[in-house]
Scaffold this active site. Sequence first.
Site, PDB file in Angstrom:
ATOM      1  N   GLU A 198      -4.190  -4.640  -4.382  1.00 54.96           N
ATOM      2  CA  GLU A 198      -3.147  -4.749  -5.337  1.00 54.96           C
ATOM      3  C   GLU A 198      -2.785  -6.318  -5.891  1.00 54.96           C
ATOM      4  OE1 GLU A 198       0.630  -3.090  -4.280  1.00 54.96           O
ATOM      5  OE2 GLU A 198      -0.391  -1.021  -4.310  1.00 54.96           O
ATOM      6  N   HIS A 245      -4.075  -4.952   1.663  1.00 51.60           N
ATOM      7  CA  HIS A 245      -3.339  -4.410   0.799  1.00 51.60           C
ATOM      8  C   HIS A 245      -3.274  -5.039  -0.533  1.00 51.60           C
ATOM      9  CE1 HIS A 245       0.286  -2.543  -1.123  1.00 51.60           C
ATOM     10  NE2 HIS A 245      -0.154  -1.483  -0.337  1.00 51.60           N
ATOM     11  N   HIS A 264      -4.215   4.284   1.780  1.00 53.21           N
ATOM     12  CA  HIS A 264      -5.170   3.499   0.804  1.00 53.21           C
ATOM     13  C   HIS A 264      -6.500   3.501   1.396  1.00 53.21           C
ATOM     14  CE1 HIS A 264      -2.324   1.652  -1.583  1.00 53.21           C
ATOM     15  NE2 HIS A 264      -1.562   1.370  -0.604  1.00 53.21           N
TER      16      HIS A 264
HETATM   17 CO    CO Z   1       0.417   0.456  -0.613  1.00 53.68          CO
END
Ligand code: CO
Length: 300
Positions: free
Chosen positions: A214, A184, A246
């Site tokens: 991210e 993530h 995702h």
């Molecule tokens: Co997220």
Amino acid sequence: MKYVSRALAVLAAALLAASAACAFPAGGSVENSKKGILVVAFGSSMPEGEASIEAVTDAVRKAYPGVETRVAYTSRIITRKIARERGKTVDEPAVALAKMAYEGFTDVAVLSTHIIPGEEYDDLKAVVDGFRVIGATAPKAGFRFIGLSSPLLSGAEDFERLAGVLADSYLERTKKGAFVFVGHGTRHFANAAYGALQFALWGKSHNFFVGTIEGSPSYDDVASGLKTAKVKDVWIAPAMLVAGDHAHNDIAGPEPDSWKSMLEARGYRVTPVLEGLGQNAAVRGLILEKLSEAWGEFKP
Ligand code: CO
């Protein structure tokens, strides 16, 4: 760091001793104990994602057959969506724990299914710490014991352990191409765990790569690594508990800005592996070890 954590441990021990003394005066019996487990996940609104959380929960129930195991999601967006679309209620951790305290549970282990000790974990820890204080000061409203497991990647040995387990599953493919794990990622300092996992995986094969959506390593970092690896085939899998939104969109989706599409545009043959870490039995084993540590001496 060491000093602070030791001081906190002493404080926690003192609080626990105080709460045990209140809840169980001289002669108090362990027959009064009611143990429970709360599995905490970010949550997923996709059935494919929920399957991964259920796999972890099932493994916990198998490992602790006599202990009631419940599930909480930290994402309000997801719990609201599930309630709206399917009429299914999943509590957030504070509410789930309050209900367990009200129902008379005495010893509770909270299983964090987070991958890194980032913001989500910090928030969960604050909730658990709150219940620890309640248990110490108002025993009837809290628990005699509440433990919290650490995330999958939080201790020095964790990186080698997870890398070993992932290599067991995917090393073969790195002989034919590259295998990319996409985590993530976050702006939280704990993002450093992904870089550490990359180094541990390079110890298994130089064709393993770790990227994040991210944080760092970024897509560009992975792309330049792949260039040096001189491979044609690339497998790509989420380094997340679930293969949910995702995984299906940012990683493997049909949009031109998904990792799959961007890598295909560079000429790679890309095969997504849409399996969350929770669907890997060996990773579940690591998560169960964390739960066992969280129980400490209160282990059922
Ligand atoms: Co997220």
